[in-house]
Design an enzyme around this catalytic site. Structure first.
Site, short mmCIF file in Angstrom:
data_model
loop_
_atom_site.label_atom_id
_atom_site.label_comp_id
_atom_site.label_asym_id
_atom_site.label_seq_id
_atom_site.Cartn_x
_atom_site.Cartn_y
_atom_site.Cartn_z
N GLY A 8 112.16 -22.45 9.36
CA GLY A 8 111.00 -22.13 10.16
C GLY A 8 110.57 -23.31 11.01
N ASN A 11 108.72 -25.75 8.14
CA ASN A 11 109.49 -26.08 6.93
C ASN A 11 110.80 -25.32 6.89
OD1 ASN A 11 107.56 -27.78 5.32
ND2 ASN A 11 106.30 -25.94 5.47
N VAL A 13 112.89 -23.59 3.94
CA VAL A 13 112.72 -23.18 2.55
C VAL A 13 114.08 -22.74 2.01
CG1 VAL A 13 111.47 -21.69 0.95
CG2 VAL A 13 110.39 -22.40 3.10
N ASP A 103 113.40 -14.10 10.57
CA ASP A 103 112.50 -14.21 9.42
C ASP A 103 111.60 -12.99 9.29
OD1 ASP A 103 111.28 -15.00 11.83
OD2 ASP A 103 109.86 -16.33 10.82
N LEU A 104 111.19 -12.43 10.44
CA LEU A 104 110.33 -11.25 10.42
C LEU A 104 111.12 -10.01 10.00
CD1 LEU A 104 108.23 -11.90 13.64
CD2 LEU A 104 107.73 -12.55 11.28
#
Length: 248
Positions: A8, A11, A13, A103-104
């Protein structure tokens, strides 16, 4: 062991999944100097662990190449990079595959697979996003500045303001500079989230399952009753599910 990576804007992850549950989750900052920390982080968390499969979701192209290369060198396997071509295999339709962050899509898929009904993921990250799934389609996404983004933007515009702690004050009325900013932004975001959920459900004329995720999903305690679940690993799970849907 499966390794899920979500790159992201703030960050990166990482999550390790043993086929049943997430056994380890950690993060590093997404910035140039973090590249020096990456090798140490991977050594610390992956040494002695056999990783068979890796998938990466990224909204930061320059860091994607760095992490992809580091994982390939360390694990001797080629990570799967999620992109628009990944979505055709999913049980939900992505209406605009070239215009939505992976990510979405991961958020939407993880929520839909868990509940098998219309749902919305509220992701508290660098941006505050609302991803809506209805009739087995990702109907759309709403995006607002994230909590930290809003706080930093306000603080950076005033010479005498330092970074304000992300702590929700008891009173909605600020009595000094710090509490005034905290109440204005944090209580303001409580209202933003409540109203956004209300208006989206009204427009769709349906009740949605609401899942909160992201590193800041527990900061706004008054919103807890708005959510059916708070799952900080929603995006990591979605990355894993997208990979599994495309594995063959």
């Amino acid at each position: 062991m499966f390794l899920s990576v979500d790159i992201g804007n703030t960050n990166v992850v990482f999550g390790l999944h043993n086929g049943t549950e997430w056994t380890r989750v950690w993060r590093i900052a997404t910035k140039d100097e973090a590249q020096e920390m990456l090798a140490h982080s991977l050594d610390k968390h992956l040494d002695g662990i056999t990783v068979d499969e890796v998938a990466i979701s990224s909204v930061v192209p320059f860091f994607t190449h760095v992490i992809n290369r580091k994982l390939r060198d360390k694990l001797k396997i080629t990570p799967y990079l999620i992109g628009p071509k990944s979505y055709a295999a999913l049980p939900i339709e992505v209406l605009h595959p070239d215009n939505i962050g992976s990510d979405l899509v991961a958020d939407a898929l993880a929520a839909y697979e868990k509940y098998k009904e219309d749902c919305m993921v509220v992701d508290f990250g660098t941006a505050l996003t609302f991803t809506i799934v209805s009739d087995k389609k990702i109907r759309g996404v709403n995006i607002a500045p994230g909590l930290k983004t809003a706080m930093k933007a306000l603080a950076s515009s005033a010479v005498k303001l330092n970074e304000i702690p992300l702590e929700l004050p008891q009173s909605v009325i600020g009595t000094d500079t710090t509490s005034a900013i905290q109440s204005g932004i944090l209580w303001g975001y409580v209202g933003l989230v409540e109203k956004m959920i209300e208006r989206i459900e009204k427009e769709l004329n349906t009740k949605l399952k609401i899942i909160a995720t992201g590193g800041l999903s527990k900061v706004l305690e008054p919103l807890q009753d708005q959510f059916d679940a708070i799952d900080p690993n929603t995006t990591l799970e979605g990355v894993r599910l997208i990979y599994l849907a495309n594995k063959n």
